[in-house]
Design an enzyme around this catalytic site. Structure first.
Site, PDB file in Angstrom:
ATOM      1  CG  ASP A  45      -1.876   1.168   1.241  1.00  0.00           C
ATOM      2  OD1 ASP A  45      -2.014   1.852   0.213  1.00  0.00           O
ATOM      3  OD2 ASP A  45      -2.493   1.400   2.297  1.00  0.00           O
ATOM      4  CD  GLU A  67      -5.132   6.829  -0.574  1.00  0.00           C
ATOM      5  OE1 GLU A  67      -6.255   6.324  -0.553  1.00  0.00           O
ATOM      6  OE2 GLU A  67      -4.259   6.517   0.259  1.00  0.00           O
ATOM      7  CD  GLU A  68      -2.484   5.532   2.944  1.00  0.00           C
ATOM      8  OE1 GLU A  68      -3.562   5.633   3.552  1.00  0.00           O
ATOM      9  OE2 GLU A  68      -2.079   4.452   2.455  1.00  0.00           O
ATOM     10  CG  ASP A  90      -4.841   2.339  -2.689  1.00  0.00           C
ATOM     11  OD1 ASP A  90      -3.819   1.838  -2.200  1.00  0.00           O
ATOM     12  OD2 ASP A  90      -5.562   3.162  -2.087  1.00  0.00           O
ATOM     13  CG  HIS A 141      -2.754   1.738   6.698  1.00  0.00           C
ATOM     14  ND1 HIS A 141      -3.860   2.542   6.846  1.00  0.00           N
ATOM     15  CD2 HIS A 141      -2.427   1.820   5.384  1.00  0.00           C
ATOM     16  CE1 HIS A 141      -4.186   3.072   5.669  1.00  0.00           C
ATOM     17  NE2 HIS A 141      -3.331   2.640   4.779  1.00  0.00           N
TER      18      HIS A 141
HETATM   19 ZN    ZN Z   1      -3.646   2.824  -0.343  1.00  0.00          ZN
END
Ligand code: ZN
Length: 199
Positions: free
Chosen positions: A17, A51-52, A80, A167
Site C-alpha cells: 500500500d 492519498e493517505e 491501490d 498500514h
Molecule cells: Zn492505499
C-alpha cells in the site's frame, strides 16, 4: 488515465500500500515505451501524493482541471494495493465497460473475481468519480478477512486478513504475493492497452 498513490502511512514503508500499484503502472508505461506501441488515445499516468491524508493530491489535480480538460478524460483507472500477501481478486464495479475489461481478462485466465467493496470511494478514484468521470480499478484486499469460500477459489489462508500488514511497519517487500502482483500487473497492462488502442 491511470493512477496510483505513491505515499504511505507514516507507520510503515507502504510496499503493498501502495508501492504495488505504483510499480504496476510504471511497468506498463515502460512496456508501452519499450515496444514502441502507438496508442490511438492519449495515455496519462499519475502517481499521487497525500492519498493517505485524505486523497489530497488527486482532489487537488481534479479541482484544478478546467471542465474542457475534465471532459477529455474518458476513464480513470485506480490501483491501490494489487499485491496483497493473502490476495483476493476484486474489480471496481463503478462503470460497466471498465469493469468488463478486467473481469473478462481474469475469466480468460481462469481466475474468478468479486466486486470491490472494502475500499469503495476511499482512494483516488473518488476524486474523479465526484466530477462524473467513469472509474475502474483492481484491488487485492486490505484488513478484511478472507472467507473459506474465497480461500477455496483463490488459495491462501481463510480466516486471515488479505493483508495482515495493512498500514503497519511490516508492509515491506516481504509483504507481496508475487502471483497476485503478476496477475494484476498483466491485467492492468491489458486494460490500458485495450482502452488506449481500441480495435
Ligand atoms: Zn492505499
Amino acid at each position: 488515465m491511470a493512477g496510483a498513490h505513491l505515499d504511505s502511512v507514516s507507520a510503515g514503508p507502504g510496499i503493498n500500500d501502495n508501492g504495488s500499484g505504483s510499480a504496476a503502472i510504471l511497468e506498463t508505461v515502460l512496456a508501452v515505451s519499450r515496444e514502441g506501441l502507438k496508442p490511438t488515445q492519449h495515455l496519462r499516468f499519475a502517481w499521487w501524493g497525500a492519498e493517505e491524508l485524505g486523497i489530497l493530491g488527486s482532489r487537488h489535480y481534479v479541482n484544478r482541471l478546467p471542465s474542457t480538460e475534465r471532459s477529455k478524460i474518458d476513464a480513470y483507472l485506480n490501483f491501490d494495493m494489487v499485491g496483497s500477501p493473502n490476495p483476493g481478486y476484486f474489480v471496481y464495479d463503478d462503470d460497466r465497460r471498465l469493469e468488463a475489461v478486467f473481469k473478462d481478462w481474469f475469466a480468460a485466465k481462469g481466475v474468478s473475481t468479486e466486486i470491490e467493496t472494502e475500499g469503495d470511494g476511499r482512494s483516488d478514484h473518488a476524486s474523479f468519480q465526484r466530477v462524473g468521470i467513469p472509474v475502474g480499478g483492481l484491488f487485492t484486499g486490505a484488513g478484511r478477512t478472507k472467507t473459506a469460500a474465497q480461500a477455496q477459489k483463490w488459495g491462501g489462508t481463510a480466516g486471515q486478513a488479505f493483508d495482515r500488514c495493512y498500514h503497519r511497519s511490516c508492509d515491506t517487500t516481504a509483504n507481496i504475493n508475487d502471483t497476485g502482483l503478476d496477475r494484476n500487473s498483466d491485467a492492468i497492462a491489458h486494460a490500458i492497452w485495450t482502452l488506449g488502442a481500441p480495435s
